[in-house]
Design a protein around this motif. Sequence first.
Motif, PDB file in Angstrom:
ATOM      1  N   GLY A   1       0.760  -1.026  -0.523  1.00  0.00           N
ATOM      2  CA  GLY A   1       0.064   0.523  -0.357  1.00  0.00           C
ATOM      3  C   GLY A   1       0.813   0.856   0.204  1.00  0.00           C
ATOM      4  O   GLY A   1       1.905   1.723  -0.580  1.00  0.00           O
ATOM      5  N   GLU A   2       0.697   2.058   1.242  1.00  0.00           N
ATOM      6  CA  GLU A   2       1.624   3.416   0.776  1.00  0.00           C
ATOM      7  C   GLU A   2       1.804   2.992   1.569  1.00  0.00           C
ATOM      8  O   GLU A   2       2.447   3.689   2.654  1.00  0.00           O
ATOM      9  CB  GLU A   2      -0.037   4.708   1.335  1.00  0.00           C
ATOM     10  CG  GLU A   2       0.623   6.194   1.071  1.00  0.00           C
ATOM     11  CD  GLU A   2       0.472   6.088   0.202  1.00  0.00           C
ATOM     12  OE1 GLU A   2       1.059   7.859  -0.945  1.00  0.00           O
ATOM     13  OE2 GLU A   2      -0.778   5.243  -0.720  1.00  0.00           O
ATOM     14  N   SER A   3       3.346   2.273   1.424  1.00  0.00           N
ATOM     15  CA  SER A   3       4.570   2.713   1.792  1.00  0.00           C
ATOM     16  C   SER A   3       5.449   3.103   0.931  1.00  0.00           C
ATOM     17  O   SER A   3       5.612   3.140  -0.300  1.00  0.00           O
ATOM     18  CB  SER A   3       4.709   1.052   1.890  1.00  0.00           C
ATOM     19  OG  SER A   3       4.027   0.380   3.197  1.00  0.00           O
ATOM     20  N   LEU A   4       7.176   2.987   1.652  1.00  0.00           N
ATOM     21  CA  LEU A   4       8.637   3.415   0.735  1.00  0.00           C
ATOM     22  C   LEU A   4       8.848   2.437   0.967  1.00  0.00           C
ATOM     23  O   LEU A   4       9.070   2.069   1.904  1.00  0.00           O
ATOM     24  CB  LEU A   4       8.915   4.619   1.275  1.00  0.00           C
ATOM     25  CG  LEU A   4      10.484   5.140   0.636  1.00  0.00           C
ATOM     26  CD1 LEU A   4      10.425   5.726  -0.626  1.00  0.00           C
ATOM     27  CD2 LEU A   4      10.415   6.634   1.297  1.00  0.00           C
ATOM     28  N   VAL A   5       9.128   2.270  -0.072  1.00  0.00           N
ATOM     29  CA  VAL A   5      10.561   0.499   0.184  1.00  0.00           C
ATOM     30  C   VAL A   5      11.638   1.102  -0.492  1.00  0.00           C
ATOM     31  O   VAL A   5      11.955   1.475  -1.709  1.00  0.00           O
ATOM     32  CB  VAL A   5      10.471  -0.375  -1.332  1.00  0.00           C
ATOM     33  CG1 VAL A   5      11.136  -1.762  -0.836  1.00  0.00           C
ATOM     34  CG2 VAL A   5       8.732  -1.089  -0.277  1.00  0.00           C
ATOM     35  N   LEU A   6      12.633   0.771   0.602  1.00  0.00           N
ATOM     36  CA  LEU A   6      14.014   1.010   0.184  1.00  0.00           C
ATOM     37  C   LEU A   6      15.304   0.665   0.451  1.00  0.00           C
ATOM     38  O   LEU A   6      14.561  -1.374   1.090  1.00  0.00           O
ATOM     39  CB  LEU A   6      14.533   2.645   1.853  1.00  0.00           C
ATOM     40  CG  LEU A   6      13.904   3.459   1.616  1.00  0.00           C
ATOM     41  CD1 LEU A   6      14.367   4.171   2.712  1.00  0.00           C
ATOM     42  CD2 LEU A   6      14.341   4.357   0.823  1.00  0.00           C
ATOM     43  N   PRO A   7      16.968   0.565  -0.159  1.00  0.00           N
ATOM     44  CA  PRO A   7      17.205  -0.696  -0.004  1.00  0.00           C
ATOM     45  C   PRO A   7      17.259  -1.056   1.609  1.00  0.00           C
ATOM     46  O   PRO A   7      17.249   0.186   2.567  1.00  0.00           O
ATOM     47  CB  PRO A   7      18.881  -0.535  -0.267  1.00  0.00           C
ATOM     48  CG  PRO A   7      17.919   0.724  -1.290  1.00  0.00           C
ATOM     49  CD  PRO A   7      16.135   1.514  -0.894  1.00  0.00           C
ATOM     50  N   GLY A   8      17.744  -2.447   2.165  1.00  0.00           N
ATOM     51  CA  GLY A   8      17.908  -2.395   3.547  1.00  0.00           C
ATOM     52  C   GLY A   8      18.688  -1.548   3.903  1.00  0.00           C
ATOM     53  O   GLY A   8      19.794  -0.978   3.326  1.00  0.00           O
ATOM     54  N   LEU A   9      18.811  -0.618   5.054  1.00  0.00           N
ATOM     55  CA  LEU A   9      19.727   0.364   5.755  1.00  0.00           C
ATOM     56  C   LEU A   9      20.198  -0.099   6.689  1.00  0.00           C
ATOM     57  O   LEU A   9      21.193  -1.603   6.863  1.00  0.00           O
ATOM     58  CB  LEU A   9      18.260   1.459   6.890  1.00  0.00           C
ATOM     59  CG  LEU A   9      17.891   1.401   6.048  1.00  0.00           C
ATOM     60  CD1 LEU A   9      16.654   2.767   7.338  1.00  0.00           C
ATOM     61  CD2 LEU A   9      18.259   2.763   5.031  1.00  0.00           C
ATOM     62  N   ILE A  10      22.202   0.412   5.754  1.00  0.00           N
ATOM     63  CA  ILE A  10      22.892  -0.055   6.420  1.00  0.00           C
ATOM     64  C   ILE A  10      23.724   0.637   7.993  1.00  0.00           C
ATOM     65  O   ILE A  10      23.995   1.729   7.740  1.00  0.00           O
ATOM     66  CB  ILE A  10      24.337  -0.021   5.262  1.00  0.00           C
ATOM     67  CG1 ILE A  10      23.738  -1.300   4.494  1.00  0.00           C
ATOM     68  CG2 ILE A  10      25.768  -1.115   5.712  1.00  0.00           C
ATOM     69  CD1 ILE A  10      24.704  -1.101   3.178  1.00  0.00           C
ATOM     70  N   ASP A  11      24.198   0.071   8.955  1.00  0.00           N
ATOM     71  CA  ASP A  11      24.794   0.907  10.153  1.00  0.00           C
ATOM     72  C   ASP A  11      25.552  -0.368  10.970  1.00  0.00           C
ATOM     73  O   ASP A  11      25.867  -1.244  11.205  1.00  0.00           O
ATOM     74  CB  ASP A  11      23.431   0.039  11.065  1.00  0.00           C
ATOM     75  CG  ASP A  11      23.922   1.252  12.422  1.00  0.00           C
ATOM     76  OD1 ASP A  11      24.551   1.282  12.919  1.00  0.00           O
ATOM     77  OD2 ASP A  11      22.876   1.635  13.300  1.00  0.00           O
TER      78      ASP A  11
END
Length: 490
Positions: free
Chosen positions: A51-61
């Motif tokens: 739905g109303e989502s923003l898909v990003l590459p997995g965040l790297i910490d």
Amino acid sequence: MRTRWRARHVLAHQDGGHVLLRDGELVWEDDVIVYVGPRYDGPVDEDRDLGESLVLPGLIDLDALTDIDHLVLDSWSTPERGRGLQWSQDYFSNRRHDVFTPEERATVREYALVQLALHGITTYMPIASEVHSAWAEPYDELVTMAETSRRLGLRGYLGPAYRSGVNVALADGGRGVDFDEERGRAGLRDAVRFLDHLDALDDPLLTGVLLPCRIETLTEELLRATAATALDRDVLVRLHAMQGATERDLVRRTYGMTPLELLDHTGLLDTRLLIPHTSVVDRHPDVYGEDRGDLSRLARAGVSVVHCPQTSLRYGSVLHSFGAYRQAGVNLCLGTDSFPPDLVRGMDVGVHLAKVVDGRMDAAPAEHYVEAATLGGSRALGRDDLGRIEPGAQADLVAFDIGDFRDGVQDDPVRTFLLNGTARQATDSVVAGRPVLVDRGIPGVDLDDLHKRAQLLFERMREAYGERDELRRDADELFPPTFPPYRAQA
């Protein structure tokens, strides 16, 4: 097995950079992305409409807190209590001990790794305080942590932290470092043993690295041995350095050179080195306030700077500046370093701090920080299959719900999310195609129970500060409340 995610916004990767895909679909088979685009017509085994989502590459910490929160205690100070946060020399010589049992430390690690997952982090390199340990991080503790990481499904770059010295509070109110070189040698031996352990596990989600502690707590011998081991084993090194004036003074007093010169002198600049913070260089106003070559030296050596904007701000520090490091060719990646492990808030803080430092509204646009949290991290790790959403990349993904009324109206979804949002809006993530975060929860983890156990351990850690304090003040003296408690009226 083929899985499809559909979402209103996808930060895809195309022609060497991130691009925004509206009403996007992405498909992965096993652990690899096979399709990114507006519509996928092939068969799938599992289908998810986010739905109303923003898909990003997995965040790297790459400076990820894997500990109980201590910033809530030590990010503010008064002249009376400041040295009470360090070991006293008496504690170092006569009374040092572990605050937690191995079983309790395992709970601490689980709590922290679950926090990372809940905040949308898929790849991490750990950092923990050694203040409440008898020395640094034992081999067995990292073995247990690796198993917890495997159970949760995160991608970890792990190794036990080691050191040959400890920051101590001196009787005259100053700071120094007391050393036990043999403990440093033993720590490096355990770090090498852990590399062998992960090699034997042969788990693609776990990679061994060398994680020596702060530069002022390592002797020249241990720094040289670390560099030699890294080159021999072809592994990454992360070392906290150039992060404060006290560190710079201690290193210059001991070695007659700056921390950056010491790194070069001991061979560590010849490794694939990651340095958290790296803020006190020649550009810093407390040094020279002008560029005398430090940034180009870091760039030529291929050093990655792990920038932790939110934590730096809370300790009164700032990078001078994000744009200058980037323009010099230094690879910038991100870390959280403290609680909360919220890279979204960190990116927003970084964007706005850069405006103040450089005096320009365009000093560090949001997209540059998103690149640091994804592509910068992948460059630091030498992994061109991470940090991007494109066919052939690893299926490391995170979805953030940006449809809540409280998120406000939306312009650009990335810029609006960084300005108005938080990583607590993460709903789902996958690492190597396997679910980690599902509908805002971690399968198999009782969050309420883990929260209660972590609170009890935090209270014990808080009390232990008094044991180490030279003046033997108790925790209530060291950490008074913001306001006096309410008094019942007669």
